[in-house]
Design an enzyme around this catalytic site. Structure first.
Site, mmCIF file in Angstrom:
data_model
loop_
_atom_site.group_PDB
_atom_site.id
_atom_site.type_symbol
_atom_site.label_atom_id
_atom_site.label_comp_id
_atom_site.label_asym_id
_atom_site.label_seq_id
_atom_site.Cartn_x
_atom_site.Cartn_y
_atom_site.Cartn_z
ATOM 1 N N SER A 167 64.001 81.661 41.687
ATOM 2 C CA SER A 167 62.941 80.514 41.839
ATOM 3 C C SER A 167 62.668 80.331 43.252
ATOM 4 O O SER A 167 63.500 80.353 44.093
ATOM 5 C CB SER A 167 63.580 79.309 41.229
ATOM 6 N N LYS A 173 68.626 78.754 40.346
ATOM 7 C CA LYS A 173 68.207 79.246 39.045
ATOM 8 C C LYS A 173 68.012 80.685 39.267
ATOM 9 O O LYS A 173 67.659 81.410 39.968
ATOM 10 C CB LYS A 173 66.431 78.739 39.126
ATOM 11 N N ASN A 175 66.201 83.067 36.399
ATOM 12 C CA ASN A 175 65.415 82.918 35.418
ATOM 13 C C ASN A 175 65.529 84.520 34.565
ATOM 14 O O ASN A 175 65.445 85.630 35.270
ATOM 15 C CB ASN A 175 63.832 82.895 35.678
ATOM 16 N N ARG A 206 29.628 109.666 10.744
ATOM 17 C CA ARG A 206 30.093 109.787 12.210
ATOM 18 C C ARG A 206 29.627 108.224 12.613
ATOM 19 O O ARG A 206 28.622 107.841 12.467
ATOM 20 C CB ARG A 206 29.346 110.659 12.854
#
Length: 344
Positions: A167, A173, A175, A206
């Site tokens: 973070s 933190k 993550n 086609r």
């Protein structure tokens, strides 16, 4: 262009196949190593019954065993030549059309379909939906890891890599960014599968332009799926599994064996009545702030049928794992079976 695309897909899907096998080896090792690592099983994000991390890894593993099977089955339909001339009849080659087609296919190492397939894109569509299916399975693993890595769960953690998952504002933190990316890629590939299904609706012999949509869809689907596989391999190779926290979470959730009590009581008083009585004991434990064992023991309908010693045994989470060990063995046995495409 179609045949050139098939040749590119053959090489690209070979790399996807290698990634599937590597991922399977990692998951097989985790399933075996953690077959006795007790953890919470969760239903609709609620604590449910005890499982093991090895069982969870085995369920992940079987998804990719099936994907290996799917890829092997797809190859026969996908690795075929498209050579039909202006409208698929090879009229310009006269009576030699079929012989030329077969000779070219043999030279390229491709199969031949009963009819040219320029405006029937089902096999190409199948290849993209296969890739999306692989990505969805990787996304399932990613979603599980994201949830298990929550701060208040703390059962797994991604390997710490400088600059990844940190973070910018909160130093504490870390993550689960790789796991999150797997869920994003799964969503992205689902859109590619939908786009390919739309693009496969061609007109007559086609198409008037729909097939051009494939030019962006197919290569990006291959690249994104290959990237997702690499990401998942790196994630799982470095996944930190907190065995102690898993056990602590189990011990903090004593009601996860309430079903075991109910099933032990059911032969004596019937399943529905057993369910209601055990549910009432849960409410008693919560309301009075006592242990589940105390609440059960103080319930006459239970105490009359199950002794304190029996209850203590029933309330041990490790005793209520069903046949999960056998399921792990079956998953690992498939790793040794040629039917799953393994080279182990």
């Amino acid at each position: 262009m179609d045949t050139a695309l098939v040749l590119q897909l053959r090489e690209a899907l070979g790399h996807i196949d290698d990634g599937l096998h590597k991922l399977r080896r990692i998951l097989a090792a985790q399933a075996d190593q953690h077959r006795s690592t007790l953890m919470l099983g969760r239903s609709q994000l609620q604590h449910a019954l005890p499982v093991t991390f090895g069982f969870k890894a085995a369920t992940w593993l079987t998804m990719f065993q099936r994907h290996s099977q799917r890829l092997a089955q797809l190859e026969e339909r996908l690795y075929v030549i498209q050579f039909g001339g202006a409208v698929g009849t090879l009229a310009s080659l006269g009576s030699q059309g079929e012989a030329v087609q077969r000779a070219l296919a043999a030279k390229l190492g491709l199969g031949v379909t009963p009819t040219p397939w320029h405006t029937t894109r089902d096999s190409l569509t199948e290849s993209v939906t296969f890739l999306a299916n692989v990505a969805a399975s990787l996304g399932k693993i990613g979603q599980d890891v994201v949830l298990l890595a929550q701060s208040d769960v703390g059962e797994v953690h991604e390997r710490a890599v400088p600059g990844r998952g940190v973070s910018s504002a909160m130093p504490q933190k870390h993550n689960p960014i790789s796991a999150q990316l797997l869920t994003v890629l799964a969503s992205k590939l689902a859109g590619h599968a939908e786009g390919m299904l739309r693009a496969s609706v061609h007109d007559h012999e086609r198409a008037s332009g729909r097939w051009m949509e494939e030019w962006g869809i197919v290569p990006e689907a291959v690249v994104l799926t290959g990237g997702a596989l690499d990401l998942a391999i790196d994630l799982l190779e470095g996944l930190e599994i907190d065995v102690d926290q898993m056990r602590a979470n189990v011990e903090a959730s004593e009601f996860i064996v309430s079903e075991a009590v109910m099933m032990a009581l059911a032969p004596h008083i019937g399943r529905q009545r057993a369910h209601d009585i055990v549910a009432r004991a849960v409410q008693t434990a919560v309301g009075k702030g006592i242990s589940f064992h105390q609440a059960l023991s103080s319930t006459p309908e239970i105490a009359d049928k199950l002794s304190g010693k029996e209850l203590s045994s029933i309330l041990e989470p490790g005793r209520y794992l069903g046949v999960s060990d056998a399921f792990i063995d079956r998953a690992l046995a498939n790793e040794e079976s040629p039917a799953t495409g393994t080279d182990s």
